[in-house]
Scaffold this active site. Structure first.
Site, mmCIF file in Angstrom:
data_model
loop_
_atom_site.group_PDB
_atom_site.id
_atom_site.type_symbol
_atom_site.label_atom_id
_atom_site.label_comp_id
_atom_site.label_asym_id
_atom_site.label_seq_id
_atom_site.Cartn_x
_atom_site.Cartn_y
_atom_site.Cartn_z
ATOM 1 N N SER A 146 0.961 -1.141 0.052
ATOM 2 C CA SER A 146 -0.115 -0.015 0.056
ATOM 3 C C SER A 146 0.676 1.307 0.048
ATOM 4 O O SER A 146 1.773 1.283 0.726
ATOM 5 C CB SER A 146 -0.818 -0.035 1.155
ATOM 6 O OG SER A 146 -1.489 1.112 1.309
ATOM 7 N N TYR A 159 -0.488 -0.135 10.028
ATOM 8 C CA TYR A 159 -0.796 -1.021 8.807
ATOM 9 C C TYR A 159 0.215 -0.467 7.856
ATOM 10 O O TYR A 159 0.962 -1.188 6.984
ATOM 11 C CB TYR A 159 -2.015 -0.309 8.291
ATOM 12 C CG TYR A 159 -2.440 -0.840 6.857
ATOM 13 C CD1 TYR A 159 -2.696 -1.989 6.490
ATOM 14 C CD2 TYR A 159 -2.691 0.338 5.990
ATOM 15 C CE1 TYR A 159 -3.036 -2.135 5.252
ATOM 16 C CE2 TYR A 159 -2.789 0.313 4.633
ATOM 17 C CZ TYR A 159 -3.234 -1.128 4.282
ATOM 18 O OH TYR A 159 -3.757 -1.624 2.899
HETATM 19 N N1 NAD Z 1 -8.700 -1.427 -1.014
HETATM 20 C C1 NAD Z 1 -7.754 -0.373 -0.927
HETATM 21 O O1 NAD Z 1 -8.048 0.930 -1.129
HETATM 22 C C2 NAD Z 1 -6.460 -0.709 -0.668
HETATM 23 C C3 NAD Z 1 -5.334 0.177 -0.606
HETATM 24 C C4 NAD Z 1 -4.117 -0.131 -0.504
HETATM 25 C C5 NAD Z 1 -3.952 -1.490 -0.396
HETATM 26 N N2 NAD Z 1 -4.867 -2.454 -0.279
HETATM 27 C C6 NAD Z 1 -4.556 -3.820 -0.130
HETATM 28 O O2 NAD Z 1 -4.829 -4.807 -1.005
HETATM 29 C C7 NAD Z 1 -5.412 -6.083 -0.618
HETATM 30 C C8 NAD Z 1 -7.086 -6.444 -0.787
HETATM 31 O O3 NAD Z 1 -7.732 -5.383 -0.325
HETATM 32 P P1 NAD Z 1 -9.193 -5.482 -0.319
HETATM 33 O O4 NAD Z 1 -9.522 -3.857 -0.286
HETATM 34 O O5 NAD Z 1 -9.703 -6.174 -1.503
HETATM 35 O O6 NAD Z 1 -9.545 -6.049 1.026
HETATM 36 P P2 NAD Z 1 -10.871 -6.989 1.723
HETATM 37 O O7 NAD Z 1 -10.852 -6.475 2.980
HETATM 38 O O8 NAD Z 1 -12.006 -6.952 0.876
HETATM 39 O O9 NAD Z 1 -10.249 -8.258 1.461
HETATM 40 C C9 NAD Z 1 -9.206 -8.885 2.094
HETATM 41 C C10 NAD Z 1 -9.384 -10.328 2.243
HETATM 42 O O10 NAD Z 1 -8.367 -10.700 3.165
HETATM 43 C C11 NAD Z 1 -8.764 -11.682 4.061
HETATM 44 N N3 NAD Z 1 -8.197 -11.997 5.139
HETATM 45 C C12 NAD Z 1 -7.953 -11.151 6.218
HETATM 46 N N4 NAD Z 1 -7.308 -11.781 7.116
HETATM 47 C C13 NAD Z 1 -6.819 -13.007 6.635
HETATM 48 C C14 NAD Z 1 -6.220 -14.057 6.970
HETATM 49 N N5 NAD Z 1 -5.502 -13.945 8.276
HETATM 50 N N6 NAD Z 1 -6.075 -15.201 6.428
HETATM 51 C C15 NAD Z 1 -6.732 -15.252 5.146
HETATM 52 N N7 NAD Z 1 -7.335 -14.240 4.679
HETATM 53 C C16 NAD Z 1 -7.562 -13.061 5.253
HETATM 54 C C17 NAD Z 1 -10.261 -11.080 4.203
HETATM 55 O O11 NAD Z 1 -11.347 -12.299 4.772
HETATM 56 C C18 NAD Z 1 -10.946 -10.534 3.370
HETATM 57 O O12 NAD Z 1 -11.625 -11.301 2.299
HETATM 58 C C19 NAD Z 1 -4.806 -6.072 1.024
HETATM 59 O O13 NAD Z 1 -3.885 -6.402 1.321
HETATM 60 C C20 NAD Z 1 -5.256 -4.498 1.106
HETATM 61 O O14 NAD Z 1 -4.300 -4.071 2.437
HETATM 62 C C21 NAD Z 1 -6.065 -2.139 -0.522
#
Ligand code: NAD
Length: 257
Positions: A146, A159
Site C-alpha cells: 500500500s 498498517y
Molecule cells: N482497498 C484499498 O483501497 C487498498 C489500498 C491499498 C492496499 N490494499 C491492499 O489490497 C489487499 C486487498 O484489499 P481489499 O480492499 O480487497 O480488502 P478486503 O478486506 O476486501 O479483502 C481482504 C481479504 O483478506 C481476508 N483476510 C484477512 N485476514 C486474513 C487471514 N488471516 N487469512 C486469510 N485471509 C484473510 C479477508 O477475509 C478479506 O476477504 C490488501 O492487502 C489491502 O491491504 C487495499
C-alpha cells in the site's frame, strides 16, 4: 481477452475476499492459470471458486489463516506446488483505512493484527511456496502492499509499517531467489474502490472523495481490474527480468523515482 498466457501455471491468491483478490483470481484464471483461492472465510472462497469455474476457469478453494504457518504449509502440501503466489490478504483496519487513531495514543495490542496479517501472512505464504518453486526452477512472488507503507498514512502507522515490511521482504526474496528463476515484486496500491472501501466512495461529494480525486492525475479510484492486470503481467513470462521492484498503482498520486 487478455494477451497474457498463464497456461500450465498454478496460482495461489490469498485473502481473496470480495475486492482486489477476487479480481485477480478472475483475471489469472482467464489467462489460463489454475487458481487456488484462499480466504479465512471458507464459504466466500467456495463461492468464488464456483463463479470462476462457471466462467470456464479452473479453481479450487483453500481456506486457511495466513497468520498460521502450519495451516499454510498443510494447504500448500495438499495442492502440490504453487507457481505464482499473490500475497493479497490484508488487514487495513476500520473501513479499509488506518482508523486506529494516531500512533502516540496506540498500544502494542493495536499494532499486532496489522503486523500479523500484512507482514507475517506474506512471510508465511512465501516461505511455504518457495521450496517447490526452487525445485521447479520457476516462480513468481507478488505482494500487494500500500502507498500507506511508501508515503505514510495518518492513523495508519501499524498498517503502513507492516506493508513496508512486506515490501522489504520482497527485495530480499528477489536477491536470494533470482538464480532459481524466481522473481519477487510488490504492487503498491493507492485508494481503490472495493466493497471494503465502498462507504468512502458511495458519496462522491464527501471531503474524502473530493480530496482523493483532486490528487489523482487519473481522476478516479483504482479498481480490482487495475490491480489484476498488473498482477497478471508480473505473473507471466513477460516480466522475466523484473524483480525486487515496487510498482505504485495509484492513478498518478505519487511516483517511484
Ligand atoms: N482497498 C484499498 O483501497 C487498498 C489500498 C491499498 C492496499 N490494499 C491492499 O489490497 C489487499 C486487498 O484489499 P481489499 O480492499 O480487497 O480488502 P478486503 O478486506 O476486501 O479483502 C481482504 C481479504 O483478506 C481476508 N483476510 C484477512 N485476514 C486474513 C487471514 N488471516 N487469512 C486469510 N485471509 C484473510 C479477508 O477475509 C478479506 O476477504 C490488501 O492487502 C489491502 O491491504 C487495499
Amino acid at each position: 481477452m487478455t494477451p497474457i498466457d498463464l497456461a500450465g501455471r498454478r496460482s495461489l491468491i490469498t485473502g481473496l475476499g470480495q475486492g482486489i483478490g477476487r479480481g485477480i483470481a478472475f483475471t489469472l484464471a482467464a489467462s489460463g492459470s489454475e487458481v487456488v483461492i484462499n480466504d479465512l472465510d471458507a464459504d466466500r472462497a467456495e463461492a468464488v471458486v464456483d463463479e470462476v469455474v462457471a466462467a470456464g476457469g479452473a479453481a479450487v478453494a483453500a481456506p486457511f489463516d495466513v497468520t498460521d504457518f502450519g495451516a499454510v504449509e498443510d494447504a500448500v502440501a495438499m495442492v502440490g506446488h504453487i507457481d505464482v503466489l499473490v500475497n493479497n490478504a490484508g488487514n487495513a483496519g476500520v473501513d479499509g483505512f488506518g482508523g486506529r487513531g494516531n500512533f502516540a495514543e496506540s498500544s502494542p495490542e493495536d499494532w499486532e493484527p496489522f503486523v500479523r496479517v500484512n507482514l507475517y501472512g506474506a512471510m508465511n505464504c512465501s516461505r511455504a511456496v518457495l521450496p517447490s518453486m526452487i525445485d521447479r526452477r520457476w516462480g513468481r512472488l507478488i505482494t500487494i502492499v500500500s502507498d500507506a507503507g511508501r508515503a505514510g498514512d495518518i492513523g495508519g502507522a501499524a498498517y503502513g509499517a507492516a506493508k513496508a515490511g512486506a515490501a522489504g521482504l520482497t527485495r530480499t526474496l528477489a536477491l536470494e531467489n533470482g538464480r532459481h528463476g524466481i522473481t519477487a515484486n510488490n504492487i503498491s496500491l493507492g485508494t481503490m474502490r472495493t466493497p471494503a472501501t465502498e462507504s468512502l466512495w458511495s458519496d462522491p461529494d464527501t471531503d474524502f472523495a473530493k480530496s482523493i480525486l483532486r490528487n489523482y492525475a487519473v481522476r478516479r479510484p483504482g479498481s480490482p481490474d487495475d490491480a489484476a492486470n498488473l498482477t497478471a503481467f508480473l505473473a507471466s513470462e513477460l516480466s522475466d527480468w523484473i524483480t525486487g521492484q515496487t510498482y505504485p498503482l495509484n492513478g498518478g498520486y505519487s511516483f517511484a523515482l
